[in-house]
Write a protein that holds these residues in place. Sequence first.
Motif, mmCIF file in Angstrom:
data_model
loop_
_atom_site.group_PDB
_atom_site.id
_atom_site.type_symbol
_atom_site.label_atom_id
_atom_site.label_comp_id
_atom_site.label_asym_id
_atom_site.label_seq_id
_atom_site.Cartn_x
_atom_site.Cartn_y
_atom_site.Cartn_z
ATOM 1 N N TYR A 1 0.801 -1.222 0.000
ATOM 2 C CA TYR A 1 0.000 0.000 0.000
ATOM 3 C C TYR A 1 0.837 1.278 0.000
ATOM 4 C CZ TYR A 1 -3.332 -3.429 1.883
ATOM 5 O OH TYR A 1 -4.115 -4.533 2.081
ATOM 6 N N LEU B 1 -3.365 2.740 -6.444
ATOM 7 C CA LEU B 1 -4.714 3.228 -6.144
ATOM 8 C C LEU B 1 -5.684 2.069 -5.934
ATOM 9 C CD1 LEU B 1 -4.991 6.254 -8.608
ATOM 10 C CD2 LEU B 1 -4.716 6.325 -6.123
ATOM 11 N N HIS B 2 -5.515 1.010 -6.722
ATOM 12 C CA HIS B 2 -6.364 -0.176 -6.529
ATOM 13 C C HIS B 2 -6.121 -0.788 -5.155
ATOM 14 C CE1 HIS B 2 -8.352 -4.023 -7.146
ATOM 15 N NE2 HIS B 2 -7.218 -4.628 -6.825
ATOM 16 N N ASN B 3 -4.860 -0.917 -4.775
ATOM 17 C CA ASN B 3 -4.544 -1.499 -3.466
ATOM 18 C C ASN B 3 -5.082 -0.633 -2.331
ATOM 19 O OD1 ASN B 3 -3.205 -3.499 -4.867
ATOM 20 N ND2 ASN B 3 -1.151 -2.710 -4.459
ATOM 21 N N LEU B 4 -4.958 0.690 -2.495
ATOM 22 C CA LEU B 4 -5.448 1.595 -1.461
ATOM 23 C C LEU B 4 -6.967 1.531 -1.314
ATOM 24 C CD1 LEU B 4 -3.237 4.761 -2.087
ATOM 25 C CD2 LEU B 4 -3.099 3.187 -0.156
ATOM 26 N N SER B 5 -7.653 1.204 -2.401
ATOM 27 C CA SER B 5 -9.116 1.149 -2.364
ATOM 28 C C SER B 5 -9.629 0.039 -1.452
ATOM 29 C CB SER B 5 -9.678 0.963 -3.783
ATOM 30 O OG SER B 5 -9.364 -0.323 -4.284
ATOM 31 N N VAL B 6 -8.807 -0.970 -1.191
ATOM 32 C CA VAL B 6 -9.235 -2.073 -0.320
ATOM 33 C C VAL B 6 -8.474 -2.059 1.007
ATOM 34 C CG1 VAL B 6 -9.889 -3.511 -2.282
ATOM 35 C CG2 VAL B 6 -7.559 -3.661 -1.379
ATOM 36 N N TYR B 7 -7.626 -1.045 1.200
ATOM 37 C CA TYR B 7 -6.796 -1.000 2.406
ATOM 38 C C TYR B 7 -7.641 -0.978 3.670
ATOM 39 C CZ TYR B 7 -3.411 0.846 5.809
ATOM 40 O OH TYR B 7 -2.627 1.038 6.911
ATOM 41 N N ASP C 1 -10.485 -2.126 4.215
ATOM 42 C CA ASP C 1 -11.322 -3.307 4.408
ATOM 43 C C ASP C 1 -10.554 -4.465 5.039
ATOM 44 O OD1 ASP C 1 -13.432 -1.941 3.203
ATOM 45 O OD2 ASP C 1 -12.856 -2.617 1.191
ATOM 46 N N GLY D 1 -15.601 4.571 7.047
ATOM 47 C CA GLY D 1 -14.463 4.144 6.249
ATOM 48 C C GLY D 1 -13.233 5.009 6.451
ATOM 49 N N THR E 1 -11.053 6.234 4.217
ATOM 50 C CA THR E 1 -10.891 7.349 3.286
ATOM 51 C C THR E 1 -11.642 8.584 3.757
ATOM 52 O OG1 THR E 1 -10.602 5.807 1.443
ATOM 53 C CG2 THR E 1 -11.147 8.086 0.898
#
Length: 419
Positions: free
Chosen positions: A60, A236-242, A244, A269, A271
Motif C-alpha cells: 500500500y 490506487l487499486h490497493n489503497l481502495s481495499v486498504y 477493508d 471508512g 478514506t
Amino acid sequence: MLASALLAYRLGQNWDIPYSDFHFMWVAGDMWHAGLSPYTDEFSRRIAEFEAIRISEAWYYPPSWFPIATLIAQTDASTATRLWRVITIILLLAASALNVASFRFLAGNSAILAPSSPIRSMLLSLPFLTLFMLHFGLVGLSQSAEKNIQLAQSSALIYFGVSLLVYSLSRAKLITGAIGLALIILKPQLGVAMALVLLFSALGRKIVFFAALISIAMATPAFLIASPFEVTADLLHNLSVYGDQVFNTAIVSTGLRNAVWTLGGSDAGMTFYQLAALCFILIAALALYIQFRAPPQPLDLVMLAIVSTLFIASLHYYSFVSFGALVLYCLSLRTASALICGGAFLMIARAGNLPNPPTMHGHDVMAFGGNLYMTIAAGMILFVLMWNFWRRPTPVTATPENSRPSRFSDPGNSQHTEF
C-alpha cells in the motif's frame, strides 16, 4: 535509562520472532530487487508464504520506499527484521536529540508559544543531556514505541522525519527540511497533510519542492520496473481495499473513526476520515491566515497538522509515536495549556493501561482500548492549540524564513535561510 532498558528488553523479547509487519517492506524490497513490481498480485502470493499471514494483503505504500526496502532486503528476512528493530531504537534516540536541539528556538518561530512561561523556563534551565533523557524517557516508555519494536514497524522512521522537519523549521534549514518531509511522505496519511500546510509559507513551499524532487529520485528505480502509470493504477487499486483489511478496520484504528465506532456509530471508512482530516487542516490554516492577516508560522501549522491527523485520520496506535515531536512545543505554551497537554501526553504514552471500553468486550481482533484514549488525548491537545491560536497571539521575534537564532539564547538575530 528506564526507557532504554524497556526498549532493550522489548528488542530481546522479540529478537527471535522473525516476521511481523516488517515482512511487507522486506517482500516489497525483495521483489523490486528481483525486477518485479510489488503492486501486483504476486506480492499477495509471496506474503502468504509467511506462516503468520493468513489473509490476502497488498503493498500500500508509495514507490519512494524503493531504496529503503531494497537495501534492507539484501539479507534474509529474519536478519533484516532484527536489524530493523535495532534501527528503530536508533531512530527514536535520534528523534529525541533533534527535538531537544530545536527546543530553544521554537518560541521564536511561533505565534502562540509563551517565551517566559514557567514550565518552558524550567526546561530551558536543564542541560541538554538531562532534557534529552527526559524526552526520550517519555517517548521510549510509551506503548507506541514498544509496539514499533515488537512489530518492527516503520512509524519510528516517520517520527524521525517529523522531528527533522521541526528542527529544520526552527533553524530555517531548507535541505534537511526537505529530507524530513520526504521521509514523512513515506506515510502519505501524514505526508500529504504536512505538504499542504507548508504551502502557506515561502520556506515551506521550497521545502515541498525539494522534498518532491527527493521523493521522485527515490521512486525512479521503481518506475524503471513498472511504468509510473502502472504503479499509480495498481497503488490506487490497493489503497481502495486498504481500509477493508481486518487489521485496518475501525476497531483496531485510532482517530475519530475508532471513537465513533466505539461509541456505537457506523463506520464511514478510512478514506472519509483521511479526507476529513485534510479538510479540517486546510480550513484551520485558512482561518489562521485571516486571523493573523498574514501567513501563519510554518512551525505552528506543522504542529497543527500532526495533532489534527492523529485525532481525525484513521491510523494505528504505533503511529502515535510521533507525539514526541509535539511534547516540547506544547510544554512551551501558557502554563494552564501546557499542563493540560502534559496530562494528554501521559495518557498517550500509557493508554493501554486504562481499561477497555465496554463496547470492545467480546471482540478478539486486536481490540485495543488504548486507541480511544489516545484519540481523546489528541483531541485535548488539538483543542488547546486551537484555543491558543484564537487568543491574542504572542508577538513573534523571529521567523524561520528570515532568521536564525543564536546558539545559546532565545532567537532574535535576523539572517537568511540556510541550505
